[in-house]
Enzyme design. Sequence first.
Site, short mmCIF file in Angstrom:
data_model
loop_
_atom_site.label_atom_id
_atom_site.label_comp_id
_atom_site.label_asym_id
_atom_site.label_seq_id
_atom_site.Cartn_x
_atom_site.Cartn_y
_atom_site.Cartn_z
N HIS A 17 0.84 -1.20 0.00
CA HIS A 17 0.00 0.00 0.00
C HIS A 17 0.88 1.25 0.00
O HIS A 17 0.65 2.20 -0.75
CB HIS A 17 -0.88 0.06 1.25
CG HIS A 17 -1.91 -1.03 1.36
ND1 HIS A 17 -2.10 -1.75 2.51
CD2 HIS A 17 -2.83 -1.48 0.47
CE1 HIS A 17 -3.08 -2.62 2.34
NE2 HIS A 17 -3.54 -2.48 1.10
N LYS A 41 -17.94 -6.00 7.60
CA LYS A 41 -16.70 -6.79 7.61
C LYS A 41 -15.99 -6.69 8.96
O LYS A 41 -15.78 -5.59 9.47
CB LYS A 41 -15.79 -6.24 6.50
CG LYS A 41 -14.70 -7.18 6.04
CD LYS A 41 -14.09 -6.62 4.76
CE LYS A 41 -12.67 -7.08 4.54
NZ LYS A 41 -12.06 -6.39 3.39
N ARG A 90 -2.07 -5.85 -8.22
CA ARG A 90 -0.98 -6.79 -7.91
C ARG A 90 -0.81 -7.85 -8.99
O ARG A 90 0.29 -8.23 -9.34
CB ARG A 90 -1.27 -7.50 -6.58
CG ARG A 90 -1.08 -6.61 -5.39
CD ARG A 90 -1.64 -7.24 -4.15
NE ARG A 90 -3.07 -7.44 -4.28
CZ ARG A 90 -3.88 -7.76 -3.29
NH1 ARG A 90 -3.39 -7.96 -2.09
NH2 ARG A 90 -5.17 -7.91 -3.48
N SER A 127 -3.16 -7.59 3.19
CA SER A 127 -3.39 -7.43 4.64
C SER A 127 -3.85 -8.76 5.24
O SER A 127 -3.44 -9.12 6.35
CB SER A 127 -4.45 -6.36 4.89
OG SER A 127 -4.06 -5.14 4.35
O1 PNS Z 1 -9.08 -2.72 0.68
P1 PNS Z 1 -10.39 -3.17 0.05
O2 PNS Z 1 -11.31 -3.73 1.11
O3 PNS Z 1 -10.17 -4.12 -1.10
O4 PNS Z 1 -11.06 -1.84 -0.54
C1 PNS Z 1 -12.30 -1.89 -1.22
C2 PNS Z 1 -12.92 -0.49 -1.35
C3 PNS Z 1 -13.00 0.21 -0.02
C4 PNS Z 1 -12.07 0.33 -2.28
C5 PNS Z 1 -14.33 -0.68 -1.98
O5 PNS Z 1 -15.01 -1.68 -1.28
C6 PNS Z 1 -15.16 0.60 -1.92
O6 PNS Z 1 -14.91 1.53 -2.65
N1 PNS Z 1 -16.17 0.61 -1.02
C7 PNS Z 1 -17.01 1.75 -0.77
C8 PNS Z 1 -18.47 1.46 -1.14
C9 PNS Z 1 -18.67 1.66 -2.63
O7 PNS Z 1 -18.45 2.71 -3.18
N2 PNS Z 1 -19.10 0.54 -3.29
C10 PNS Z 1 -19.32 0.52 -4.72
C11 PNS Z 1 -18.04 0.18 -5.47
S1 PNS Z 1 -18.27 0.18 -7.21
#
Ligand code: PNS
Length: 166
Positions: A17, A41, A90, A127
């Site tokens: 990150h 989560k 990645r 993570s």
């Molecule tokens: O580290 P992660 O958990 O893979 O991150 C995922 C994240 C936070 C980038 C994604 O879940 C997100 O943007 N969530 C916010 C809710 C949202 O906007 N959902 C629609 C995505 S198209």
Amino acid sequence: MRIAVCPGSFDPVTMGHLDVFERASRMSDQVIVAVLINKIKESLFTVEERIEMLTEATAHLPNVTVDSFYGLLVDYCKDHEVNAIVKGLRAVSDFDYELQMAQMNYRLTQVETCFISTNPLYSYLSSSLVKDVATHGGDVGGLVPEAVLKRLQGKLSSTMESNPNN
Ligand code: PNS
């Protein structure tokens, strides 16, 4: 002023990150690292702890700030005048889901998503893997910032003390 956002769970932040934040910080005037507040989560670290760790880990990057958000990322982007979402890729396995999210976010508000190819040193790193390896006593030194390593050890030993059968 070009503002980028690096969103994620960061439970906890890894060197992978951090590499993305450093590279994004060279491409934008301002980078906001935004921690998703996810009520569904389960996480090892609280949002406050994750913000503290991210703030420490990015202290050497003057144009990087850390924040949290709840709800849709596109709404956060609108409210903070974000020009682009920046994500690390990645491997091919990341691509399908990241592409879906990028396309959905573009459909919602025309916000752009830019992908940074992860440093191959960290292409296997996540993570979840860090937590799994650390929980079972493996060495994750060098894979997370030093301050995160200390907190991880503290968190896991206090979990073991309160739950010795786990
Ligand atoms: O580290 P992660 O958990 O893979 O991150 C995922 C994240 C936070 C980038 C994604 O879940 C997100 O943007 N969530 C916010 C809710 C949202 O906007 N959902 C629609 C995505 S198209």
